[in-house]
Design a protein around this motif. Structure first.
Motif, short mmCIF file in Angstrom:
data_model
loop_
_atom_site.label_atom_id
_atom_site.label_comp_id
_atom_site.label_asym_id
_atom_site.label_seq_id
_atom_site.Cartn_x
_atom_site.Cartn_y
_atom_site.Cartn_z
N HIS A 80 1.46 5.91 14.14
CA HIS A 80 0.22 6.57 13.71
C HIS A 80 0.53 8.03 13.44
O HIS A 80 -0.27 8.92 13.74
CB HIS A 80 -0.86 6.44 14.79
CG HIS A 80 -1.38 5.04 14.93
ND1 HIS A 80 -0.82 4.12 15.78
CD2 HIS A 80 -2.37 4.38 14.27
CE1 HIS A 80 -1.47 2.96 15.67
NE2 HIS A 80 -2.40 3.10 14.76
N LEU A 84 -3.09 7.40 7.88
CA LEU A 84 -3.12 6.08 7.26
C LEU A 84 -2.90 4.97 8.29
O LEU A 84 -3.27 3.82 8.06
CB LEU A 84 -2.05 5.98 6.16
CG LEU A 84 -2.18 7.00 5.02
CD1 LEU A 84 -1.10 6.77 3.97
CD2 LEU A 84 -3.57 6.94 4.40
N GLY A 85 -2.30 5.34 9.41
CA GLY A 85 -2.10 4.36 10.48
C GLY A 85 -3.42 3.86 11.05
O GLY A 85 -3.49 2.76 11.59
N ARG A 88 -5.12 1.36 7.94
CA ARG A 88 -4.42 0.19 7.39
C ARG A 88 -4.92 -1.10 8.05
O ARG A 88 -5.34 -1.09 9.22
CB ARG A 88 -2.91 0.32 7.62
CG ARG A 88 -2.53 0.13 9.08
CD ARG A 88 -1.03 0.23 9.31
NE ARG A 88 -0.75 0.15 10.73
CZ ARG A 88 0.10 0.94 11.38
NH1 ARG A 88 0.74 1.89 10.75
NH2 ARG A 88 0.30 0.78 12.67
N LEU A 91 0.68 -3.07 8.38
CA LEU A 91 1.83 -2.27 7.96
C LEU A 91 2.56 -3.07 6.88
O LEU A 91 2.69 -4.28 6.99
CB LEU A 91 2.75 -2.08 9.17
CG LEU A 91 3.98 -1.25 8.91
CD1 LEU A 91 3.67 0.22 9.19
CD2 LEU A 91 5.12 -1.69 9.80
N LYS A 149 4.25 3.23 3.95
CA LYS A 149 4.14 1.87 4.51
C LYS A 149 2.71 1.46 4.83
O LYS A 149 2.47 0.34 5.26
CB LYS A 149 4.98 1.75 5.79
CG LYS A 149 6.39 2.30 5.67
CD LYS A 149 7.18 1.65 4.56
CE LYS A 149 8.65 2.07 4.60
NZ LYS A 149 9.32 1.82 3.32
N CYS A 150 1.77 2.38 4.67
CA CYS A 150 0.37 2.05 4.92
C CYS A 150 -0.45 2.44 3.69
O CYS A 150 -0.13 3.41 3.00
CB CYS A 150 -0.18 2.81 6.13
SG CYS A 150 0.77 2.51 7.64
N LEU A 165 6.12 12.45 6.47
CA LEU A 165 6.11 11.73 7.74
C LEU A 165 6.66 10.32 7.62
O LEU A 165 7.26 9.79 8.55
CB LEU A 165 4.68 11.68 8.30
CG LEU A 165 4.16 13.02 8.82
CD1 LEU A 165 2.65 12.98 9.01
CD2 LEU A 165 4.84 13.38 10.13
N CYS A 166 6.48 9.71 6.47
CA CYS A 166 6.89 8.30 6.33
C CYS A 166 8.30 8.15 5.77
O CYS A 166 8.93 7.10 5.95
CB CYS A 166 5.88 7.57 5.44
SG CYS A 166 5.73 5.82 5.84
S1 SF4 Z 1 3.91 7.66 8.71
FE1 SF4 Z 1 4.06 5.82 7.40
S2 SF4 Z 1 4.05 4.07 8.83
FE2 SF4 Z 1 3.34 5.87 10.00
S3 SF4 Z 1 1.09 5.79 9.82
FE3 SF4 Z 1 1.81 7.10 8.13
S4 SF4 Z 1 2.08 5.73 6.36
FE4 SF4 Z 1 1.93 4.45 8.20
#
Ligand code: SF4
Length: 255
Positions: A80, A84-85, A88, A91, A149-150, A165-166
């Motif tokens: 998270h 977006l975590g 979603r 994942l 990924k989200c 972050l992703c």
């Molecule tokens: S960093 Fe990536 S996997 Fe983690 S909540 Fe955000 S979009 Fe999703």
């Protein structure tokens, strides 16, 4: 652990931290906290496994990759790091052959992908499958992942801080899979992996390089659904990928 191993791990961690700082600078993000996932399990940099005294020595290369990818996915299920975590449904990690020579990188999950937990399964995904088959491969022969990924709500564009972050997850996936060729689909994948603001229209059609791996840039299948006249350009790009892989394998008939 021997001193040499400790030094090696320290060097790896420093390298991972430098890469992360560089990514943050690139996207103008200055308040991101470095987490364990940025340096990987056991303090390793993304995608690099710690050598242990035998737990993986009997595994095949494919089994090792499957295990490493599973480890990251399990870590990400609790992710998270960005907002977006929270929104979603699923994942959307990635799918395909962990031994793939060709890896596609798209932008982010859409509605269908969010519901099914698999990248490129909606209309754009069906088009991508056709593109893959047009160069003589099956979808299951390649690996497919996204930068994010989200799913961003309402399919909005990824935000810079979300990408920052992703991205460590995508970097890990690429390091584990070690494709012979990458193919960036669309603006966000191309600009992120190539560290550029150049538009996809000027990047497409030629091989670039991501960390030593040749990378083709082409239009995203979702763009093609809106702009079918550009399908010929994507076909030109994919023929170059097909020919490049053919040269690598030394046979033209497979792809
Ligand atoms: S960093 Fe990536 S996997 Fe983690 S909540 Fe955000 S979009 Fe999703």
């Amino acid at each position: 652990m021997h001193m040499d191993e400790i030094k090696g791990e320290l060097a790896s961690i420093i390298s991972a931290v430098k890469a992360r700082i560089d990514l943050e600078k690139r996207f103008g993000v200055d308040t991101v906290t470095l987490t364990k996932s940025d340096v990987g399990a056991n303090g390793c940099p993304p995608g690099k496994a710690v050598k242990t005294s035998g737990d993986r020595t009997s595994m095949s290369e494919k089994e090792k990759k499957i295990k490493l990818l599973e480890d990251i996915k399990n870590e990400m299920l609790a992710c998270h790091k960005c907002t977006l975590g929270k929104t979603r449904t699923n994942l959307v990690f990635g799918v395909g052959d962990p031994m793939a020579s060709l890896m596609f990188v798209g932008e982010a999950p859409g509605r269908d992908e969010d519901l099914q937990g698999e990248p490129f399964v909606g209309r754009a995904g069906q088009l991508l499958t056709k593109i893959i088959e047009a160069i003589g491969l099956k979808r299951s022969d390649v690996y497919i992942a996204n930068v994010l990924k989200c799913r961003p709500p309402e399919n909005r564009n990824p935000l810079p801080e979300e990408i920052v972050l992703c991205m460590p997850y995508l970097i890990k996936q690429i390091e584990i899979i070690q494709p012979k060729v990458l193919c960036a689909l669309g603006t966000f994948a191309a600009q992120t992996l190539l560290n550029t603001k150049a538009p996809v229209g000027t990047l497409r059609g030629k091989f670039h390089e991501y960390e030593g791996t040749p990378m083709m840039v082409t239009y995203h299948p979702a763009y093609l659904l809106r702009n079918p006249n550009d399908k010929a350009k994507v076909w030109d790009d994919m023929k170059k990928v097909r020919d490049f892989l053919g040269e690598l394998s030394g046979k033209d008939s497979k792809i």
